[in-house]
Design an enzyme around this catalytic site. Structure first.
Site, PDB file in Angstrom:
ATOM      1  N   LYS A 112      22.253  66.556  64.384  1.00 48.02           N
ATOM      2  CA  LYS A 112      22.693  67.934  64.593  1.00 48.02           C
ATOM      3  C   LYS A 112      21.510  68.917  64.583  1.00 48.02           C
ATOM      4  O   LYS A 112      21.586  69.990  65.167  1.00 48.02           O
ATOM      5  CB  LYS A 112      23.677  68.355  63.504  1.00 48.02           C
ATOM      6  CG  LYS A 112      24.884  67.457  63.330  1.00 48.02           C
ATOM      7  CD  LYS A 112      25.965  67.759  64.350  1.00 48.02           C
ATOM      8  CE  LYS A 112      27.304  67.123  64.017  1.00 48.02           C
ATOM      9  NZ  LYS A 112      27.307  65.653  63.920  1.00 48.02           N
TER      10      LYS A 112
HETATM   11  C1  LIG Z   1      28.089  64.653  64.554  1.00 51.39           C
HETATM   12  C2  LIG Z   1      27.693  63.229  64.401  1.00 51.39           C
HETATM   13  C3  LIG Z   1      28.117  62.232  65.323  1.00 51.39           C
HETATM   14  C4  LIG Z   1      29.059  62.531  66.462  1.00 51.39           C
HETATM   15  O1  LIG Z   1      28.450  63.301  67.472  1.00 51.39           O
HETATM   16  P1  LIG Z   1      29.346  64.031  68.594  1.00 51.39           P
HETATM   17  O2  LIG Z   1      28.412  64.882  69.360  1.00 51.39           O
HETATM   18  O3  LIG Z   1      30.355  64.838  67.806  1.00 51.39           O
HETATM   19  O4  LIG Z   1      30.000  62.982  69.409  1.00 51.39           O
HETATM   20  C5  LIG Z   1      27.652  60.933  65.152  1.00 51.39           C
HETATM   21  N1  LIG Z   1      26.840  60.614  64.115  1.00 51.39           N
HETATM   22  C6  LIG Z   1      26.422  61.532  63.202  1.00 51.39           C
HETATM   23  C7  LIG Z   1      25.549  61.098  62.081  1.00 51.39           C
HETATM   24  C8  LIG Z   1      26.825  62.877  63.311  1.00 51.39           C
HETATM   25  O5  LIG Z   1      26.405  63.772  62.391  1.00 51.39           O
END
Ligand SMILES: *Cc1c(COP(=O)(O)O)cnc(C)c1O
Length: 499
Positions: A112
Site C-alpha cells: 500500500k
Molecule cells: C491490500 C493488500 C492486498 C490486496 O490488494 P488489492 O489491491 O486490494 O487487490 C494483498 N496483500 C496485502 C498484503 C495487502 O495489504
C-alpha cells in the site's frame, strides 16, 4: 480527462477525479482513453531509474499537473530513505521462470505504501488546483494495512487532516501500535468497538451525510477519501509493472519484447487492475493471474462469469485479501464489456441488491483472453511458505504465498512456461506468527509475543527486521481515542473542534 464507469457524470480533469475520489452517486473514474506506451519508448528507458519510469508513465494521465511538479512529487515519494534502496521495488529470482517483485520495502511493510507515499501529494495539489480553499479531512476505515500507510502518507501534508478508524480488537498488536504511535500534527487514530464492517459503514454514512458536510464546510473543512477506489491510488501502481519488466531484461533473464505473466495476490482488485492498465498501454504481458485465498469469489467469477458474494466470509492468515466485494473490478468490467456504463450499472446494482450478477458471453471471452484465476487454501498457503523456505531459502508472507501456490497451479493447468513475476505484497515480518508456524512448526511460537516473534523470525531466516516494525514496543503511544461505532461522527467533530 476522466469519465464514470456508469455513464452518470460529466468528463472531468485528473485533479478533480482525484479530489472527488469516486463518482458521488456511484461509479468510478476511468481515463477517457488509455495512453499507449510503445516498445521503442520502453527500450529507451531500460537504464532508467524508478523515478524516471514513474515520470514517463504518470505524465500522460495527469494533464493538469506540470511535468516539473510530477518530478518533484515522485522524488519525494520514492527514494532511498522511504524505500531503503534505489530499486524501490527490487526483483528476486527463485527459478529460471519464477521471479518475486518485492513491493514491501516502504515505511509500513506492505505494498500500500507505493500508492500512499505519492497519492497524498497528488491529492493536496489537486485541492490547490480545483479546490475551494478548505482544508481536506481524509477519513479512512482500515482492517490494518491501509490505515498506517495512509497515516504515513498524509503525515504533515499541508492542508490535510487524516482520521483513521480501526476495529479496536480486530487488528494485530503490531498493526495497532504502528497506527497509535504515528507522529505528525495532522494525524488522528480512533479505535472502534466493533469489526471492520462497522468502521467502514460508519465512515461511508458520513460521506453520504449532506448536513454533516455543510457543518464541516462552515468551519473550513471538506471530506475526501484515501481508499483504493480513488484513481490517485491506482495510478502509482502501474509503474512497478514496467519496473519488473525492465529489471528482468537488465538482469539478462528476459529478451526485450518477450511476454511475461504476472501473478497478483488480490483483494479489492486494485493491484491486478494496475497490471491490466500497464499491459493495455503496451507492456508485453501474456496473462494476468488473479490469486485468491479461501474467499475465492474472483476465482469462481473468472471460471464461470458469475459473481456471487452470497457465501460465508472466512477469516484467513492472509487477512488483507479477506474480501467478498472487490470494488475495483468495476473498472475492469467496464473495459471488458466495451465500455457500456449502463450495463455495468445493471451488474453492480444486481450485486448490491441480490448479491450476484453474471456477465454476457462476449465479456467472459474478453476476460479469458487476459485473466486466469486460482486460489489457495490455508493449508496450501502454509505449505508453500514452508517449501519455498526449505527449497529456495526465500521467506514468503502469507499473501505472497497464495500467489506462488496459484503460479504452480497455473503452470500445471496450462503448460505455459512464460517467465512469471509474482507480486509480493507484504514483508514476512508483518505476518510473523503465520510465517514462523509454517517454517518452524506450532511449537516455535508458543509463549512468544509478537515482538519476540520478530526476533525469532529474524534469527531463523537471517533477514533484518523491517525497519517500519522495529522498536514499536518502545515508541510512545500518541493516540488513545476509543469509542463505539455510533460515536464515529461525534469523534470527527471533536477532533476538528467543531461544536
Ligand atoms: C491490500 C493488500 C492486498 C490486496 O490488494 P488489492 O489491491 O486490494 O487487490 C494483498 N496483500 C496485502 C498484503 C495487502 O495489504
Amino acid at each position: 480527462m476522466y469519465i464514470s464507469t456508469r455513464d452518470n457524470w460529466p468528463e472531468i480533469s485528473a485533479a478533480l477525479a482525484i479530489k472527488l475520489g469516486m463518482v458521488p452517486q456511484g461509479g468510478l473514474f476511468v481515463p477517457t482513453y488509455i495512453p499507449s506506451f510503445p516498445l521503442e519508448r520502453l527500450k529507451d528507458l531500460l537504464a532508467a531509474s524508478y523515478q524516471e519510469l514513474a515520470q514517463a508513465i504518470l505524465e500522460p494521465y495527469l494533464d493538469d499537473y506540470a511535468a516539473e511538479e510530477i518530478r518533484e512529487l515522485v522524488g519525494r515519494a520514492y527514494n532511498n530513505n522511504s524505500f531503503g534502496s534505489d530499486a524501490i521495488t527490487p526483483l528476486v529470482s527463485l527459478a529460471e521462470d519464477l521471479h518475486i517483485l518485492e513491493l514491501w520495502h516502504g515505511p509500513t511493510a506492505a505494498f500500500k505504501d507505493i500508492a500512499l507515499q505519492l497519492m497524498p501529494h497528488l491529492l493536496s495539489r489537486a485541492v490547490q488546483k480545483v479546490g475551494s480553499g478548505k482544508d481536506t479531512v481524509i477519513l479512512v476505515a482500515t482492517s490494518g494495512d491501509t490505515g498506517k500507510a495512509a497515516l504515513e502518507g498524509f503525515k504533515d501534508v499541508p492542508g490535510t487532516r487524516i482520521i483513521v478508524f480501526y476495529p479496536h480488537q480486530g487488528v494485530s498488536k503490531i498493526q495497532e501500535l504502528q497506527m497509535t504511535t504515528t507522529t505528525g500534527n495532522n494525524t488522528h487514530v480512533v479505535g472502534v468497538k466493533g469489526n471492520f464492517d462497522d468502521c467502514q459503514t460508519a465512515v461511508k454514512s458520513i460521506f453520504g451525510d449532506r448536513e454533516f458536510a455543510r457543518l464541516l464546510a462552515e468551519r473550513g473543512y471538506e471530506l475526501s477519501s484515501a481508499n483504493s477506489i480513488n484513481w490517485g491510488r491506482l495510478l502509482p501502481q502501474l509503474v512497478y509493472y514496467f519496473s519488473a519488466y525492465v529489471q528482468l531484461v537488465r538482469q539478462g533473464r528476459l529478451t526485450f519484447g518477450d511476454k511475461i505473466n504476472f501473478v497478483v495476490p488480490t483483494g479489492n482488485f486494485g493491484n491486478i487492475l494496475a497490471g491490466w492498465y500497464a499491459s493495455r498501454m503496451g507492456l508485453p504481458v501474456n496473462k494476468l493471474i488473479c490469486a485468491s485465498n479461501e474467499n475465492k469469489v474472483l476465482t469462481d467469477f473468472f471460471a464461470t462469469g458469475v459473481y456471487d458474494r452470497r457465501r460465508p466470509f472466512k477469516q484467513t492468515i492472509s487477512p488483507s485479501m479477506d474480501i467478498l466485494i472487490s470494488s475495483n473490478l468495476e473498472r475492469f468490467l467496464y473495459e471488458m464489456n466495451g465500455r457500456d456504463g449502463k450495463v455495468v450499472n445493471g451488474w453492480l446494482t444486481g450485486l448490491q441488491e441480490e448479491g450476484i450478477f453474471s456477465v454476457d458471453l462476449q465479456t467472459k471471452e474478453a476476460m479469458d483472453e487476459v485473466m486466469w484465476g486460482g486460489f489457495a487454501t490455508e493449508e496450501e498457503t502454509l505449505a508453500t511458505i514452508e517449501h519455498t523456505f526449505k527449497e529456495k531459502g526465500y521467506t514468503l508472507d502469507p499473501h505472497t504465498a497464495v500467489g506462488v501456490k496459484v503460479y504452480h497451479d497455473y503452470r500445471k493447468n496450462t503448460g505455459d512456461t512464460s517467465p512469471t513475476v509474482v507480486v509480493a505484497t507484504a514483508s514476512p515480518f508483518k505476518f510473523n506468527a503465520s510465517v514462523l508456524k509454517a517454517i518452524a512448526g506450532d511449537e516455535a511460537v508458543k509463549g512468544l509475543d509478537e515482538f519476540a516473534m520478530l526476533g525469532e523470525l529474524a534469527r531463523l531466516t537471517g533477514l533484518p527486521i523491517h525497519p517500519g516494525l522495529m522498536g514499536l514496543d518502545q515508541k510512545e503511544v500518541r493516540h488513545h481515542r476509543l469509542g463505539t461505532k455510533d460515536q464515529v461522527p461525534a469523534q470527527v467533530l471533536d477532533i476538528l473542534g467543531v461544536e
